[in-house]
Design a protein around this motif. Structure first.
Motif, mmCIF file in Angstrom:
data_model
loop_
_atom_site.group_PDB
_atom_site.id
_atom_site.type_symbol
_atom_site.label_atom_id
_atom_site.label_comp_id
_atom_site.label_asym_id
_atom_site.label_seq_id
_atom_site.Cartn_x
_atom_site.Cartn_y
_atom_site.Cartn_z
ATOM 1 N N CYS A 10 0.823 -1.214 0.000
ATOM 2 C CA CYS A 10 0.000 0.000 0.000
ATOM 3 C C CYS A 10 0.855 1.260 0.000
ATOM 4 C CB CYS A 10 -0.953 -0.008 1.188
ATOM 5 S SG CYS A 10 -2.170 -1.334 1.115
ATOM 6 N N GLY A 16 0.114 0.907 -4.818
ATOM 7 C CA GLY A 16 -0.979 0.128 -4.261
ATOM 8 C C GLY A 16 -2.186 0.965 -3.911
ATOM 9 N N LEU A 17 -1.959 2.125 -3.293
ATOM 10 C CA LEU A 17 -3.075 3.000 -2.943
ATOM 11 C C LEU A 17 -3.789 3.490 -4.195
ATOM 12 C CD1 LEU A 17 -1.404 5.030 -0.057
ATOM 13 C CD2 LEU A 17 -3.158 3.251 0.181
ATOM 14 N N ILE A 57 -5.963 0.667 -5.372
ATOM 15 C CA ILE A 57 -7.142 0.510 -4.510
ATOM 16 C C ILE A 57 -8.219 1.511 -4.901
ATOM 17 C CG2 ILE A 57 -7.961 0.868 -2.145
ATOM 18 C CD1 ILE A 57 -5.164 -0.309 -1.287
ATOM 19 N N ALA A 102 -6.835 -4.970 0.889
ATOM 20 C CA ALA A 102 -5.504 -4.359 0.935
ATOM 21 C C ALA A 102 -4.609 -5.160 1.861
ATOM 22 C CB ALA A 102 -5.596 -2.915 1.418
ATOM 23 N N ASP A 105 -0.687 -5.195 3.633
ATOM 24 C CA ASP A 105 0.539 -4.459 3.937
ATOM 25 C C ASP A 105 0.985 -4.851 5.338
ATOM 26 O OD1 ASP A 105 1.853 -1.823 2.414
ATOM 27 O OD2 ASP A 105 2.372 -1.927 4.534
ATOM 28 N N LYS A 135 -0.744 2.546 6.788
ATOM 29 C CA LYS A 135 -1.045 2.437 5.361
ATOM 30 C C LYS A 135 -2.342 1.678 5.128
ATOM 31 C CE LYS A 135 3.723 2.869 3.736
ATOM 32 N NZ LYS A 135 4.831 2.257 2.983
ATOM 33 N N ALA A 195 -5.645 2.865 3.217
ATOM 34 C CA ALA A 195 -6.253 2.009 2.195
ATOM 35 C C ALA A 195 -7.756 1.883 2.418
ATOM 36 C CB ALA A 195 -5.593 0.632 2.198
ATOM 37 N N THR A 229 -8.856 -5.459 5.033
ATOM 38 C CA THR A 229 -7.401 -5.330 5.083
ATOM 39 C C THR A 229 -6.799 -6.574 5.721
ATOM 40 O OG1 THR A 229 -7.411 -4.198 7.240
ATOM 41 C CG2 THR A 229 -7.517 -2.807 5.259
#
Length: 346
Positions: free
Chosen positions: A174, A178-179, A182, A194, A196, A201, A205, A213
């Motif tokens: 993330c 990655g963000l 997303i 997500a 991480d 982070k 996310a 997550t």
């Protein structure tokens, strides 16, 4: 011009004054108004890219104003607000003729094949093929943050992964890439998980649209955790970090006939990761790469930004000056920052 320069790989870069670039006949010079600090720049500084010749100016995520125009350029004028894909096409090879500029046979990359945007000015080749006009409403810092991360994620999610409403998309890592993924996957209606090791982070996310997550530092088996959350595995999974472990987990957490998209670079010691090939075969999985995005595809992404479906400005983290970019660049492997760090003062 003022620029960040390194004369040896892994050696401390310095601020220096260099000659201003002049445009090639088919190119332009852009006055850099903002440039992102990306882990790809760190890979280049470490010596992981064979295209880099020393001394070198890094930087490839840029936005600015056209300062000078080559004699053969027809579509751009001094004063135009522009950005550019981090992979540029020549416009005349078979891949470019087929519309695949991101894998051009003669591609160029500012900050890799030639001096980049950690400077007051940068030269861009084949401007009529590669430049992208910026809407007046889009700030330079946000435009620079699109760079390689947001556009690569857009292509990975939309064009390569073909994620759609109701599907499960897993994003491993993330950081900025990655963000971005997303946010984009959420915008097209997918359910995002997500992954991480940072609680901060993962919190961001969730704020950007992840419905679940997984903290990889707290579970025994990341792939099994994703499979449990998604009730059978992800339809599309992305390695947004670029590490043998995240790559392996991303492939392993797919459901049958799922797609793994590799976004994060895997260079040097990480260039030949282990892959669960027996699962790839038995479950008919697809393994895809995502390497930038063509200039002509920016329109779809910019339309989503203009209508508010995508908000890349939320991903902009620190705004720093050129002097501070040196520390930001050389510490990119420490994964400390949240969001995209952008140089806005030169």
């Amino acid at each position: 011009m003022k620029a960040v320069v390194y004369e040896a790989f892994s050696a401390p870069p310095q601020i220096k004054h260099l000659p201003d670039p002049t445009p090639e006949a088919h190119g332009v010079v852009v006055k850099v108004m903002a440039t992102g600090v990306c882990r790809s720049d760190w890979h280049g500084w470490m010596g992981h890219d064979p295209d880099i010749q020393l001394p070198h100016v890094p930087g490839h995520e840029l936005a600015g104003i056209v300062e000078a125009v080559g004699k053969d350029v027809t579509q751009w004028r001094v004063g135009d607000r522009v950005t550019v894909p981090f992979v540029g096409g020549c416009g005349s090879c078979p891949e470019c003729y087929a519309g695949h500029h991101q894998v051009c046979d003669n591609q160029f990359q500012p900050g890799f094949t030639h001096w980049g945007s950690f400077a007051e000015y940068v030269g861009i080749h084949q401007a009529d093929v590669n430049l992208v006009a910026l809407p007046e409403t889009l700030g330079f810092a946000t435009a620079a943050s699109l760079g390689c991360r947001f556009v690569t994620s857009f292509r990975a999610v939309v064009d390569q992964g073909k994620a759609s409403a109701g599907q499960w998309v897993a994003v491993h890592g993330c950081g900025g890439v990655g963000l971005s993924a997303i946010m984009i996957a959420n915008a097209v209606g997918a359910n995002v998980v997500a992954v991480d090791i940072s609680a901060a982070k993962l919190q961001l996310a969730s704020e950007l649209g992840a419905v679940a997550t997984v903290n990889a530092s707290e579970v025994a088996d990341v792939a099994e955790a994703v499979i449990e959350v998604t009730r059978g595995g992800a339809h599309v999974s992305l390695d947004a970090l670029g590490h043998p472990t995240t790559c392996f987990n991303s492939i392993s957490n797919l459901r049958k006939r799922g797609k793994h998209v590799q976004i994060g670079l895997m260079l040097a010691d990480h260039s030949t990761p282990a892959i669960p090939m027996s699962k790839v075969i038995a479950h008919e999985l697809e393994i895809l790469g995502s390497h930038g995005m063509q200039a002509y595809r920016y329109g779809a992404m910019l339309d989503m930004i203009q209508t508010g479906k995508l908000a890349p400005e939320k991903l902009v983290g620190q705004r720093i000056n050129l002097e501070r970019s040196i520390a930001a660049l050389t510490s990119m492997d420490e994964f400390q920052g949240i969001g995209v760090t952008v140089v806005t003062e030169f």
